[in-house]
Write a protein that holds these residues in place. Structure first.
Motif, mmCIF file in Angstrom:
data_model
loop_
_atom_site.group_PDB
_atom_site.id
_atom_site.type_symbol
_atom_site.label_atom_id
_atom_site.label_comp_id
_atom_site.label_asym_id
_atom_site.label_seq_id
_atom_site.Cartn_x
_atom_site.Cartn_y
_atom_site.Cartn_z
ATOM 1 N N MET A 201 0.830 -1.209 0.000
ATOM 2 C CA MET A 201 0.000 0.000 0.000
ATOM 3 C C MET A 201 0.866 1.262 0.000
ATOM 4 S SD MET A 201 -3.283 -0.641 2.522
ATOM 5 C CE MET A 201 -2.436 -1.449 3.862
ATOM 6 N N ARG A 202 0.300 2.328 -0.515
ATOM 7 C CA ARG A 202 0.931 3.632 -0.412
ATOM 8 C C ARG A 202 0.786 4.130 1.027
ATOM 9 N NH1 ARG A 202 -2.275 3.571 -5.152
ATOM 10 N NH2 ARG A 202 -1.084 3.870 -7.086
ATOM 11 N N PHE A 203 1.696 5.014 1.438
ATOM 12 C CA PHE A 203 1.656 5.527 2.814
ATOM 13 C C PHE A 203 0.297 6.159 3.134
ATOM 14 C CE2 PHE A 203 2.184 9.030 5.854
ATOM 15 C CZ PHE A 203 2.696 8.339 6.939
ATOM 16 N N ALA A 204 -0.223 6.980 2.210
ATOM 17 C CA ALA A 204 -1.508 7.657 2.440
ATOM 18 C C ALA A 204 -2.663 6.663 2.528
ATOM 19 C CB ALA A 204 -1.771 8.671 1.337
ATOM 20 N N GLU A 205 -2.529 5.517 1.831
ATOM 21 C CA GLU A 205 -3.570 4.494 1.885
ATOM 22 C C GLU A 205 -3.591 3.810 3.247
ATOM 23 O OE1 GLU A 205 -3.649 3.285 -2.876
ATOM 24 O OE2 GLU A 205 -2.445 2.106 -1.471
ATOM 25 N N VAL A 206 -2.411 3.518 3.779
ATOM 26 C CA VAL A 206 -2.332 2.921 5.120
ATOM 27 C C VAL A 206 -2.895 3.893 6.149
ATOM 28 C CG1 VAL A 206 -0.790 2.041 6.919
ATOM 29 C CG2 VAL A 206 -0.348 1.481 4.539
ATOM 30 N N GLN A 207 -2.561 5.161 5.987
ATOM 31 C CA GLN A 207 -3.044 6.166 6.934
ATOM 32 C C GLN A 207 -4.558 6.365 6.852
ATOM 33 O OE1 GLN A 207 -1.061 7.670 9.399
ATOM 34 N NE2 GLN A 207 0.112 5.927 8.627
ATOM 35 N N GLY A 208 -5.152 5.958 5.735
ATOM 36 C CA GLY A 208 -6.595 6.092 5.577
ATOM 37 C C GLY A 208 -7.385 4.892 6.063
ATOM 38 N N LEU A 209 -6.691 3.843 6.547
ATOM 39 C CA LEU A 209 -7.383 2.632 6.982
ATOM 40 C C LEU A 209 -8.127 2.838 8.299
ATOM 41 C CD1 LEU A 209 -4.728 -0.189 6.334
ATOM 42 C CD2 LEU A 209 -6.779 0.317 4.981
ATOM 43 N N THR A 210 -9.332 2.274 8.361
ATOM 44 C CA THR A 210 -10.077 2.185 9.620
ATOM 45 C C THR A 210 -10.390 0.706 9.842
ATOM 46 O OG1 THR A 210 -12.236 2.415 8.545
ATOM 47 C CG2 THR A 210 -11.127 4.457 9.207
ATOM 48 N N TRP A 211 -10.889 0.383 11.010
ATOM 49 C CA TRP A 211 -11.149 -1.036 11.321
ATOM 50 C C TRP A 211 -12.240 -1.617 10.430
ATOM 51 C CZ3 TRP A 211 -7.333 -3.177 13.449
ATOM 52 C CH2 TRP A 211 -6.560 -2.513 14.400
ATOM 53 N N LYS A 212 -13.098 -0.759 9.892
ATOM 54 C CA LYS A 212 -14.143 -1.236 8.980
ATOM 55 C C LYS A 212 -13.547 -1.787 7.680
ATOM 56 C CE LYS A 212 -17.627 2.068 10.607
ATOM 57 N NZ LYS A 212 -18.442 3.267 10.243
ATOM 58 N N ASP A 213 -12.318 -1.378 7.392
ATOM 59 C CA ASP A 213 -11.672 -1.800 6.143
ATOM 60 C C ASP A 213 -10.969 -3.155 6.259
ATOM 61 O OD1 ASP A 213 -12.389 0.666 4.963
ATOM 62 O OD2 ASP A 213 -10.645 1.629 5.876
ATOM 63 N N ILE A 214 -10.944 -3.707 7.457
ATOM 64 C CA ILE A 214 -10.260 -4.985 7.668
ATOM 65 C C ILE A 214 -11.277 -6.116 7.710
ATOM 66 C CG2 ILE A 214 -8.615 -6.259 9.085
ATOM 67 C CD1 ILE A 214 -7.558 -3.566 8.019
ATOM 68 N N ASP A 215 -11.125 -7.065 6.798
ATOM 69 C CA ASP A 215 -11.981 -8.252 6.789
ATOM 70 C C ASP A 215 -11.217 -9.356 7.526
ATOM 71 O OD1 ASP A 215 -13.433 -10.549 6.265
ATOM 72 O OD2 ASP A 215 -13.901 -9.989 4.206
ATOM 73 N N GLN A 266 -4.799 3.659 19.279
ATOM 74 C CA GLN A 266 -5.104 4.932 19.935
ATOM 75 C C GLN A 266 -6.421 5.491 19.357
ATOM 76 O OE1 GLN A 266 -1.764 7.793 20.120
ATOM 77 N NE2 GLN A 266 -0.503 6.173 19.186
ATOM 78 N N PRO A 267 -7.484 5.535 20.151
ATOM 79 C CA PRO A 267 -8.746 6.099 19.654
ATOM 80 C C PRO A 267 -8.532 7.520 19.136
ATOM 81 C CG PRO A 267 -9.069 5.024 21.756
ATOM 82 C CD PRO A 267 -7.583 5.087 21.546
ATOM 83 N N ASN A 268 -9.182 7.852 18.021
ATOM 84 C CA ASN A 268 -9.027 9.177 17.428
ATOM 85 C C ASN A 268 -10.293 9.564 16.671
ATOM 86 O OD1 ASN A 268 -8.356 8.504 14.290
ATOM 87 N ND2 ASN A 268 -7.456 6.947 15.638
ATOM 88 N N ARG A 269 -10.379 10.817 16.298
ATOM 89 C CA ARG A 269 -11.589 11.385 15.698
ATOM 90 C C ARG A 269 -12.058 10.629 14.458
ATOM 91 N NH1 ARG A 269 -12.340 15.215 11.663
ATOM 92 N NH2 ARG A 269 -10.090 15.520 11.489
ATOM 93 N N LEU A 270 -11.127 10.234 13.597
ATOM 94 C CA LEU A 270 -11.496 9.562 12.341
ATOM 95 C C LEU A 270 -11.407 8.039 12.434
ATOM 96 C CD1 LEU A 270 -9.715 11.926 9.750
ATOM 97 C CD2 LEU A 270 -12.128 11.870 10.375
ATOM 98 N N GLU A 271 -11.036 7.536 13.617
ATOM 99 C CA GLU A 271 -10.917 6.098 13.853
ATOM 100 C C GLU A 271 -9.897 5.437 12.923
ATOM 101 O OE1 GLU A 271 -14.865 4.504 13.621
ATOM 102 O OE2 GLU A 271 -15.504 5.457 15.490
ATOM 103 N N ARG A 272 -8.820 6.176 12.652
ATOM 104 C CA ARG A 272 -7.762 5.629 11.800
ATOM 105 C C ARG A 272 -6.921 4.637 12.591
ATOM 106 N NH1 ARG A 272 -3.833 8.576 10.052
ATOM 107 N NH2 ARG A 272 -4.024 10.283 11.547
ATOM 108 N N ILE A 273 -6.561 3.538 11.952
ATOM 109 C CA ILE A 273 -5.802 2.479 12.629
ATOM 110 C C ILE A 273 -4.412 2.969 13.021
ATOM 111 C CG2 ILE A 273 -4.720 0.206 12.350
ATOM 112 C CD1 ILE A 273 -7.073 -0.544 10.522
ATOM 113 N N CYS A 274 -3.703 3.566 12.070
ATOM 114 C CA CYS A 274 -2.304 3.963 12.320
ATOM 115 C C CYS A 274 -2.180 5.421 12.728
ATOM 116 C CB CYS A 274 -1.451 3.668 11.085
ATOM 117 S SG CYS A 274 -1.273 1.903 10.761
ATOM 118 N N PHE A 275 -3.115 5.886 13.506
ATOM 119 C CA PHE A 275 -3.087 7.251 14.014
ATOM 120 C C PHE A 275 -1.798 7.481 14.806
ATOM 121 C CE2 PHE A 275 -3.968 10.136 17.598
ATOM 122 C CZ PHE A 275 -4.294 11.291 16.888
ATOM 123 N N GLY A 276 -1.117 8.607 14.524
ATOM 124 C CA GLY A 276 0.106 8.937 15.259
ATOM 125 C C GLY A 276 1.364 8.727 14.446
#
Length: 356
Positions: A201-215, A266-276
């Motif tokens: 994945m591209r860096f921006a794609e990983v940063q856009g992942l949320t738990w809903k995106d994981i099957d 780390q819980p965050n506003r957008l629920e991103r997995i790799c927040f931080g």
């Protein structure tokens, strides 16, 4: 250009012209008692239409290119792409100076490319030329110039290219990096590195992942958006339509995702997995793990694809996994890897026909 004809109601003029987008228009009026009166009225209208062209002809190319980009590009590009346009405005101002649109020749522009090409990498030069050529094309449509001075230009950087090998990690470096990143997965930067290394994945794609995106059941990651980490700090569309895809991941990675979710997320506003995680931090970590300065997180994407090709995954599948717009992009980037496979494939071909 004005045309005249006599009707029952009197003389009529009809003027055809093109607007700034190149679209054809007409202006007409009828009811003049004589052709002379129709000509006088038409001449006044043509003068008004031409005055806007004269105004544009007197503009500096820097000002014209900014006006063109604001109208034709800004409403239709991402904030990140607009950053590139702004960078190019600075280059245009430097290299074109007080040059008016009407005064630019093919030779002048070629010299600009030669001078800039001595300092800029090929990709930077290509983006600069694309922007200049687009503005010049609009100037032709506006009637400011008769020809596009950027057509036929030689766009070639003289700056030494970074060796293609620098884009890739050696197999031992790649496997070592995966081990280290996995062992330090509690840190968002290292977990980002791990995910890029095993998915491409591209860096921006990983940063856009949320738990809903994981099957978790089927073992797939759904890539359907990115994260704009440079400007808006919000979700953004993927690079292109082909970038919307599902990437398979192994059972071990699925288990690691579960551990990360339970223990390190780390819980965050957008629920991103790799927040931080940040682009700068991941790049520094990669250089530290590999022990050389060239590799970046994008190098992991290239290495992932290269590793799959060497392991026998067909090129079409690799292209789809990477989210490339077409197969030609994949062929261009990984041609060297196919060369490495030639000797191995030669043996396969010989074996196939030896058994007939």
């Amino acid at each position: 250009m004005a045309f005249f004809r006599k009707l029952d109601s009197g003389w009529e003029y009809r003027i055809t012209y093109r607007d700034q987008s190149g679209k054809k228009h007409e202006k007409s009026k009828r009811g003049f008692k004589t052709k002379t009166l129709a000509k006088i009225a038409a001449s006044k209208v043509e003068s008004e239409l031409n005055s806007s062209v004269l105004e544009l002809m007197d503009m500096l190319f820097y000002d014209y290119s900014k006006q063109w980009a604001e109208v034709y590009k800004r409403p239709h590009v991402t904030a990140k792409t607009w950053q590139t346009y702004n960078k190019n405005f600075r280059h245009i101002k430097h290299y074109f100076g007080n040059k008016k649109v009407k005064d630019i020749t093919h030779t002048f522009y070629q010299q600009v490319l030669n001078d800039f090409g001595a300092l800029a990498a090929q990709q930077t030069l290509d983006k600069f030329h694309y922007q200049v050529k687009g503005a010049a094309k609009a100037a032709v449509r506006d009637g400011v110039i008769k020809y596009n001075f950027a057509e036929g230009a030689i766009v070639k950087s003289q700056k030494p290219r970074r060796a293609k090998e620098d884009m890739f990690l050696e197999e031992n470096e790649y496997l070592h990096l995966i081990d280290v990143a996995r062992s330090k997965m509690k840190y968002a930067s290292y977990f980002t590195i791990y995910l890029i290394a095993v998915t491409g994945m591209r860096f921006a794609e990983v940063q856009g992942l949320t738990w809903k995106d994981i099957d978790f059941e089927s073992g797939f990651i759904d890539i359907n958006k990115t994260f704009d980490y440079t400007i808006s700090q919000e979700f953004a569309p993927t690079k292109n339509e082909a970038s919307i895809r599902k990437v398979p991941v192994d059972n071990r990675t699925i288990e690691l995702l579960k551990v990360y979710k339970n223990d390190y997320y780390q819980p965050n506003r957008l629920e991103r997995i790799c927040f931080g995680a940040s682009n700068n931090a991941t790049n520094k970590a990669i250089k530290k793990m590999v022990g050389r300065t060239a590799p970046t997180n994008h190098s992991l994407r290239h290495t992932y694809a290269s590793y799959l090709i060497f392991k026998g995954v067909d090129l079409i599948s690799v292209s789809q996994l990477l989210g490339h717009e077409n197969l030609n992009i994949t062929l261009k980037i990984y041609a060297h890897q196919l060369e490495k496979l030639k000797e191995k494939n030669d043996r396969v071909v010989k074996d196939i026909f030896s058994k007939i």
